[in-house]
Design an enzyme around this catalytic site. Structure first.
Site, PDB file in Angstrom:
ATOM      1  N   CYS A   2       0.717  -1.139   0.075  1.00 47.51           N
ATOM      2  CA  CYS A   2      -0.060   0.234   0.144  1.00 47.51           C
ATOM      3  C   CYS A   2       0.819   1.383  -0.027  1.00 47.51           C
ATOM      4  O   CYS A   2       2.245   1.154   0.549  1.00 47.51           O
ATOM      5  CB  CYS A   2      -0.858  -0.076   1.407  1.00 47.51           C
ATOM      6  SG  CYS A   2      -1.777  -1.475   1.444  1.00 47.51           S
ATOM      7  N   ARG A  27       4.379   0.935  -6.574  1.00 50.41           N
ATOM      8  CA  ARG A  27       4.384   0.121  -5.456  1.00 50.41           C
ATOM      9  C   ARG A  27       3.513  -0.966  -6.049  1.00 50.41           C
ATOM     10  O   ARG A  27       3.127  -1.968  -5.311  1.00 50.41           O
ATOM     11  CB  ARG A  27       4.020   0.749  -4.079  1.00 50.41           C
ATOM     12  CG  ARG A  27       5.226   1.718  -3.732  1.00 50.41           C
ATOM     13  CD  ARG A  27       4.530   2.489  -2.374  1.00 50.41           C
ATOM     14  NE  ARG A  27       4.300   1.686  -1.454  1.00 50.41           N
ATOM     15  CZ  ARG A  27       5.247   1.568  -0.414  1.00 50.41           C
ATOM     16  NH1 ARG A  27       6.529   2.257  -0.616  1.00 50.41           N
ATOM     17  NH2 ARG A  27       5.093   1.104   0.669  1.00 50.41           N
ATOM     18  N   TRP A  73      -2.865  -2.441  -1.727  1.00 45.22           N
ATOM     19  CA  TRP A  73      -2.615  -3.678  -2.388  1.00 45.22           C
ATOM     20  C   TRP A  73      -3.398  -4.582  -1.495  1.00 45.22           C
ATOM     21  O   TRP A  73      -2.970  -4.879  -0.089  1.00 45.22           O
ATOM     22  CB  TRP A  73      -1.336  -3.733  -2.268  1.00 45.22           C
ATOM     23  CG  TRP A  73      -0.609  -5.184  -2.627  1.00 45.22           C
ATOM     24  CD1 TRP A  73      -0.396  -6.035  -1.583  1.00 45.22           C
ATOM     25  CD2 TRP A  73      -0.436  -5.758  -3.845  1.00 45.22           C
ATOM     26  NE1 TRP A  73       0.290  -7.086  -2.370  1.00 45.22           N
ATOM     27  CE2 TRP A  73       0.067  -6.950  -3.726  1.00 45.22           C
ATOM     28  CE3 TRP A  73      -0.418  -5.254  -5.123  1.00 45.22           C
ATOM     29  CZ2 TRP A  73       0.611  -7.852  -4.766  1.00 45.22           C
ATOM     30  CZ3 TRP A  73      -0.103  -6.011  -6.127  1.00 45.22           C
ATOM     31  CH2 TRP A  73       0.410  -7.396  -6.044  1.00 45.22           C
ATOM     32  N   ASN A  99      -1.363   0.890   6.232  1.00 45.99           N
ATOM     33  CA  ASN A  99      -0.513  -0.125   5.392  1.00 45.99           C
ATOM     34  C   ASN A  99       0.016  -1.134   6.285  1.00 45.99           C
ATOM     35  O   ASN A  99       0.450  -0.754   7.232  1.00 45.99           O
ATOM     36  CB  ASN A  99       0.868   1.017   4.963  1.00 45.99           C
ATOM     37  CG  ASN A  99       1.601   0.310   4.070  1.00 45.99           C
ATOM     38  OD1 ASN A  99       1.507  -0.855   3.818  1.00 45.99           O
ATOM     39  ND2 ASN A  99       2.591   0.936   3.574  1.00 45.99           N
ATOM     40  N   GLY A 100      -0.142  -2.302   5.733  1.00 47.93           N
ATOM     41  CA  GLY A 100       0.300  -3.535   6.879  1.00 47.93           C
ATOM     42  C   GLY A 100      -0.625  -4.291   7.235  1.00 47.93           C
ATOM     43  O   GLY A 100      -1.652  -4.419   6.693  1.00 47.93           O
ATOM     44  N   GLU A 480      18.318 -22.227  -8.921  1.00 46.43           N
ATOM     45  CA  GLU A 480      17.660 -20.808  -8.774  1.00 46.43           C
ATOM     46  C   GLU A 480      18.771 -19.736  -9.085  1.00 46.43           C
ATOM     47  O   GLU A 480      18.665 -18.927  -9.918  1.00 46.43           O
ATOM     48  CB  GLU A 480      16.933 -20.423  -7.475  1.00 46.43           C
ATOM     49  CG  GLU A 480      16.456 -18.997  -7.168  1.00 46.43           C
ATOM     50  CD  GLU A 480      15.471 -18.464  -8.311  1.00 46.43           C
ATOM     51  OE1 GLU A 480      15.062 -19.268  -9.230  1.00 46.43           O
ATOM     52  OE2 GLU A 480      15.044 -17.452  -8.322  1.00 46.43           O
ATOM     53  N   LYS A 484      18.703 -16.854 -12.143  1.00 47.47           N
ATOM     54  CA  LYS A 484      18.968 -15.631 -11.953  1.00 47.47           C
ATOM     55  C   LYS A 484      19.921 -15.266 -12.876  1.00 47.47           C
ATOM     56  O   LYS A 484      19.755 -14.152 -13.514  1.00 47.47           O
ATOM     57  CB  LYS A 484      19.212 -15.329 -10.730  1.00 47.47           C
ATOM     58  CG  LYS A 484      17.972 -15.254  -9.488  1.00 47.47           C
ATOM     59  CD  LYS A 484      16.965 -14.280  -9.744  1.00 47.47           C
ATOM     60  CE  LYS A 484      16.024 -14.576 -10.718  1.00 47.47           C
ATOM     61  NZ  LYS A 484      14.839 -15.653 -10.098  1.00 47.47           N
ATOM     62  N   GLU A 487      19.154 -15.106 -16.636  1.00 44.51           N
ATOM     63  CA  GLU A 487      17.983 -14.168 -17.272  1.00 44.51           C
ATOM     64  C   GLU A 487      18.423 -12.723 -17.374  1.00 44.51           C
ATOM     65  O   GLU A 487      17.963 -12.008 -18.155  1.00 44.51           O
ATOM     66  CB  GLU A 487      16.721 -14.226 -16.381  1.00 44.51           C
ATOM     67  CG  GLU A 487      16.449 -14.185 -15.083  1.00 44.51           C
ATOM     68  CD  GLU A 487      15.529 -14.458 -14.218  1.00 44.51           C
ATOM     69  OE1 GLU A 487      14.129 -14.376 -15.044  1.00 44.51           O
ATOM     70  OE2 GLU A 487      15.317 -14.924 -13.235  1.00 44.51           O
ATOM     71  N   HIS A 503      29.296 -37.236 -14.394  1.00 35.10           N
ATOM     72  CA  HIS A 503      28.793 -38.047 -15.458  1.00 35.10           C
ATOM     73  C   HIS A 503      28.595 -37.241 -16.809  1.00 35.10           C
ATOM     74  O   HIS A 503      27.909 -37.708 -17.513  1.00 35.10           O
ATOM     75  CB  HIS A 503      27.435 -38.474 -14.904  1.00 35.10           C
ATOM     76  CG  HIS A 503      27.425 -39.315 -13.675  1.00 35.10           C
ATOM     77  ND1 HIS A 503      27.976 -40.696 -13.723  1.00 35.10           N
ATOM     78  CD2 HIS A 503      27.356 -38.946 -12.258  1.00 35.10           C
ATOM     79  CE1 HIS A 503      27.972 -41.224 -12.663  1.00 35.10           C
ATOM     80  NE2 HIS A 503      27.489 -40.062 -11.643  1.00 35.10           N
ATOM     81  N   LYS A 602       7.056 -10.290 -17.275  1.00 33.11           N
ATOM     82  CA  LYS A 602       6.872 -10.464 -15.682  1.00 33.11           C
ATOM     83  C   LYS A 602       5.842 -11.537 -15.608  1.00 33.11           C
ATOM     84  O   LYS A 602       5.895 -12.301 -14.688  1.00 33.11           O
ATOM     85  CB  LYS A 602       6.239  -9.323 -15.094  1.00 33.11           C
ATOM     86  CG  LYS A 602       6.229  -9.188 -13.298  1.00 33.11           C
ATOM     87  CD  LYS A 602       7.369  -9.306 -12.790  1.00 33.11           C
ATOM     88  CE  LYS A 602       7.422  -9.877 -11.484  1.00 33.11           C
ATOM     89  NZ  LYS A 602       8.684 -10.589 -10.971  1.00 33.11           N
TER      90      LYS A 602
HETATM   91  C1  F6R Z   1      12.389 -15.693 -12.918  1.00 34.65           C
HETATM   92  C2  F6R Z   1      10.751 -15.346 -13.136  1.00 34.65           C
HETATM   93  C3  F6R Z   1       9.926 -16.627 -13.569  1.00 34.65           C
HETATM   94  C4  F6R Z   1       8.619 -16.933 -12.936  1.00 34.65           C
HETATM   95  C5  F6R Z   1       7.546 -17.471 -13.797  1.00 34.65           C
HETATM   96  C6  F6R Z   1       6.325 -17.964 -13.005  1.00 34.65           C
HETATM   97  O1  F6R Z   1      12.919 -14.747 -12.146  1.00 34.65           O
HETATM   98  O2  F6R Z   1      10.280 -14.531 -12.466  1.00 34.65           O
HETATM   99  O3  F6R Z   1      10.586 -17.868 -14.054  1.00 34.65           O
HETATM  100  O4  F6R Z   1       8.984 -17.251 -11.688  1.00 34.65           O
HETATM  101  O5  F6R Z   1       7.405 -17.174 -15.017  1.00 34.65           O
HETATM  102  O6  F6R Z   1       5.740 -17.038 -12.500  1.00 34.65           O
HETATM  103  P1  F6R Z   1       4.610 -16.772 -11.620  1.00 34.65           P
HETATM  104  O7  F6R Z   1       5.413 -17.072 -10.187  1.00 34.65           O
HETATM  105  O8  F6R Z   1       4.070 -15.368 -11.667  1.00 34.65           O
HETATM  106  O9  F6R Z   1       3.550 -18.067 -12.103  1.00 34.65           O
END
Ligand code: F6R
Length: 607
Positions: A2, A27, A73, A99-100, A480, A484, A487, A503, A602
Site C-alpha cells: 500500500c 508499488r 494492495w 499500510n500493513g 535458482e 537468476k 536471465e 557423469h 513479468k
Molecule cells: C524468473 C521468473 C519466472 C517466473 C515464472 C512463473 O525470475 O520470474 O521464472 O517465476 O514465469 O511466474 P509466476 O510465479 O508469476 O507464476
C-alpha cells in the site's frame, strides 16, 4: 504494497494527494482513496486505477487543505470500493489509512462487534478507525497511542479527526513512513518519491514512533511518549532513483526488501512454539491427516521454490511429495486422486501453464491450494485454500522477494500439516519457528556482505559459462542461482546436482571456468567437497556459498560467500541471497537492462 499520503498546508489537499498517490503507483495497488477535511471529513474511494477515483472526484469534488490518501494492495478482503481506504468510524468523525497487517484484527473485530460495531468493509484497517474513535477522550494522540497498544502487527497508520482540525497523527510500526517539510506545508508519505517534487527535506520516521503533522512541521515522539529530536535529511537523488528507494534498480531494492518480506509473510501466522495460523487455508485436521501425497506445480522461479517445498515435506513430514513443471503436468495425463493435495505456486497467480495444471488437478479430484502473491488473482479464485505471500508487488522481471516469500509459505505449511498429522516433534517445530523468526536478522546480515558478491561478480563477469552445483536443498538453490544469472546477465549457465558433474559436464570444466558450489547441507558436505576437488583438479574456479563456521572451504574455494550458521533445513532462505546479488552485479557490470531483461515478461499469461 500500500501507499500512504498526507498533506497539511495552505493548498487544496485533493490534487496534492492524487499526485502523490500517482507517484506511488510503482508499488502496485488495486484501489485508491482520499479523505479531505474542511469541517467535515469527505471520503472518496474507488476500486481499480487512480483514474477511477479521479472520475468520482470530478463529479463529486472535495475541498479542504488537510487530507490523507491511500493506494491499497489487498491483503484482508478483495479489491472492492468498500475495502478501499480511507476507513471511518461510524460517526464519520475519525478517518484512517493503514499500510500493513493488524494480526489480532479478528479478536478486535469480535470485541468491537460485541460493543455494537457495524462493519462497512472486510478489512483489518477499519478496526483501527473504530478503535481510535472508541479510545478518544479529547486527545487524538492519546487515542492513537491506546489504539497502537491494542493492535498487534507490522504496519503504518495515519489518522485524522474533524475534532482536532489542522493535524494528522501517524504511527510507524515497521511499515515505512516519511515526513516531507515544505514552506508552511507538511507532507506525509510511505516513500520519498511521492513528494520529492515538493521538497527535498525529509524526516524519516523510525519503528515505534509517532508523528504529529501540522503545517508548521512535524513533532516526532516514541509510541511510549518520549520526545524524539531528529534532524531532517536532505535528499539529492533524482526522482527516478528515489522511486527505487535510492537503489539503482528495482531488483536490488527487492533483494534488500527480503528481510521485511519474511517478517510480513510470517506476521500473525507463526507462534514461538511452532503453531501456525493460516487465515485462508480451509482444510481441517482430518483432511490434513488423510493426505497421501502432495503435488507441487509451478514454472520458473516458482518451480524452484517448489523444489524446496518438496524436500521440506519429505524431510519434515515424511510425506511423499513431487514437484512438476506446470507445462509438463498439464499434458502428462496425471494420476491424481482425492487424497492428494495439489499446491500451485505462482507469484502473479496468472501464469497460463500453472493455471491449466492447477485446474486439471482440481478437475481430477485433488484439493487445490494456491501459494500466490496477488490477492484475487485467477489462481486464487480456482483454489480451495490460499496462502497469500505478502511480498508486495514485484516490479523487477527477475523474481527475488516473491521467491523468498514462497519458501517461507512452504515452511509454514509443513508446520501446519505436521501439527495435524502428529509427525513433527514439538522440539523440531519449535526450532523451526525460532529459526524462521530469526531469519529477517540473518538476511540483514547476509545483505551487509554484498561486497563479497561484488567481488565474485568481478570474477564471473567475463565468463562464457558458469556452473552451479549442490546436493539436496543446495541443488534447488543452485538451480535458482543459475536461472537468476542467465536471465539478467545473459551468461550461459547450468545447474546440476554435485554428484552429476562427473557423469558428463566435467568435460567442460577447464582452466578458469567458474563453478558456484552451495555448501550448506552438512550431511553431504564431504561428498560435495569431492565434486569441488574434481573441479579444482581441472583448473576450475570455485565460488562457494558456506556457513561462517565452515573453515574447511577456505582450502578449496577461490571466493567464499558467507552466510550465518543456521539449521540446514532453513539454509536455502539465506543461501539464495548471495546468488541473487551475484546475478545482479554480473548484469550490472555487463551493463544490461536489469529490471527489464530481453525476451522476458513479468507475467507469462500465454502458453
Ligand atoms: C524468473 C521468473 C519466472 C517466473 C515464472 C512463473 O525470475 O520470474 O521464472 O517465476 O514465469 O511466474 P509466476 O510465479 O508469476 O507464476
Amino acid at each position: 504494497m500500500c501507499g500512504i499520503m498526507g498533506y497539511v498546508g495552505p493548498q487544496q489537499a485533493g490534487p496534492i494527494l492524487i499526485d502523490g498517490l500517482r507517484r506511488l503507483e510503482y508499488r502496485g495497488y488495486d484501489s485508491a482513496g482520499i479523505a479531505v477535511t474542511n469541517g467535515v471529513i469527505n471520503v472518496r474511494k474507488a476500486r481499480g486505477k487512480i483514474a477511477n477515483l479521479e472520475d468520482i472526484l470530478s463529479s463529486d469534488p472535495v475541498t479542504g487543505s488537510i487530507g490523507i490518501g491511500h493506494t491499497r494492495w489487498a491483503t484482508h478482503g478483495a479489491p472492492t470500493d468498500a475495502n478501499a481506504h480511507p476507513h471511518t468510524d461510524p460517526t464519520g468523525e475519525f478517518v484512517v489509512v493503514h499500510n500493513g497487517i493488524i494480526e489480532n484484527y479478528q479478536s478486535l473485530r469480535e470485541e468491537l462487534a460485541s460493543q455494537g460495531a457495524k462493519w462497512s468493509s472486510e478489512t483489518d484497517s477499519e478496526v483501527l478507525a473504530h478503535l481510535v474513535a472508541r479510545e478518544y477522550d479529547g486527545d487524538l494522540v492519546a487515542a492513537v497511542r491506546r489504539t497502537v497498544a491494542l493492535s498487534e502487527g507490522a504496519y503504518a497508520m495515519v489518522v485524522m479527526t474533524k475534532r482536532e482540525p489542522g493535524k494528522i497523527v501517524a504511527v510507524r510500526k515497521i511499515s515505512p513512513l516519511v515526513v516531507g517539510l515544505g514552506d508552511r506545508e507538511t507532507f506525509l508519505a510511505s516513500d520519498i518519491p511521492a513528494v520529492l517534487h515538493h521538497t527535498r527535506d525529509f524526516i524519516i520516521i523510525e519503528d515505534d514512533e509517532l508523528v504529529i503533522v501540522t503545517e508548521d512541521g512535524a513533532q516526532v515522539e516514541t509510541i511510549a511518549g518520549e520526545p524524539v529530536d531528529r534532524d531532517p535529511i536532505h535528499i539529492t537523488w533524482d526522482a527516478e532513483r528515489a522511486e527505487k528507494g535510492g537503489y539503482d534498480h528495482f531488483m536490488l531494492k527487492e533483494i534488500h526488501e527480503q528481510p521485511a518480506v519474511v517478517t510480513e509473510t510470517l506476521a500473525g501466522r507463526l507462534d514461538e512454539d511452532g503453531t501456525v495460523w493460516l487465515e485462508d487455508v480451509a482444510f481441517d485436521d482430518d483432511y490434513a491427516r488423510a493426505i497421501g501425497r502432495v503435488w507441487i506445480t509451478a514454472c520458473g522461479t516458482a518451480y524452484h521454490a517448489g523444489l524446496i517445498g518438496q524436500e521440506i515435506f519429505r524431510r519434515v513430514l515424511r510425506l511423499p511429495a513431487n514437484v512438476e513443471y506446470a507445462h509438463e503436468l498439464r499434458y502428462a495425463d496425471p494420476i491424481v486422486s482425492e487424497d492428494e493435495l495439489t499446491i500451485a505456486i505462482s507469484q502473479s497467480g496468472e501464469t497460463a501453464d500453472t493455471l491449466a495444471a492447477a485446474r486439471l488437478a482440481s478437475e481430477r479430484g485433488s484439493r487445490l491450494m494456491a501459494i500466490t502473491n496477488v490477492v484475487g488473482s485467477t489462481l486464487s479464485r480456482y483454489a480451495d485454500d490460499i496462502f497469500y505471500t505478502r511480498a508486495g508487488p514485484e516490479i523487477s522481471v527477475a523474481s527475488t522477494k516473491a521467491y523468498m516469500a514462497m519458501l517461507i509459505a512452504q515452511y509454514l505449511l509443513a508446520l501446519r500439516l505436521g501439527a495435524a498429522r502428529g509427525t513433527v516433534e514439538p522440539k523440531v517445530a519449535q526450532d523451526l519457528a525460532r529459526g524462521l523468526h530469526r531469519m529477517p536478522g540473518m538476511l540483514e546480515e547476509v545483505l551487509r556482505r554484498e561486497e563479497s558478491a561484488i567481488a565474485a561478480a568481478e570474477a564471473v563477469k567475463d565468463a562464457n559459462d558458469v556452473y552451479f552445483i549442490g546436493r539436496g536443498l543446495d541443488f534447488a538453490i543452485a538451480l535458482e542461482g543459475s536461472l537468476k544469472l542467465k536471465e539478467i546477465s545473459y551468461v550461459h549457465s547450468e545447474a546440476m546436482p554435485a554428484g552429476e558433474l562427473k557423469h558428463g559436464t566435467l568435460a567442460l570444466i577447464t582452466e578458469g571456468v567458474p563453478v558456484v558450489v552451495i555448501m550448506t547441507q552438512r550431511s553431504v558436505y564431504d561428498k560435495t567437497i569431492s565434486a569441488v576437488q574434481e573441479v579444482k583438479a581441472r583448473g576450475g574456479r570455485i565460488i562457494a556459498v558456506a556457513y561462517d563456521t565452515d573453515t574447511e572451504i577456505e582450502h578449496h574455494a577461490d571466493i567464499v560467500l558467507r552466510i550465518p550458521d543456521m539449521d540446514d533445513l532453513l539454509a536455502p532462505v539465506a543461501a539464495v541471497v548471495p546468488l541473487q546479488l551475484l546475478a545482479y552485479h554480473v548484469a550490472r557490470l555487463r551493463g544490461h537492462d536489469i529490471d527489464q531483461p530481453r525476451n522476458l515478461a513479468k507475467s507469462v499469461t500465454v502458453e
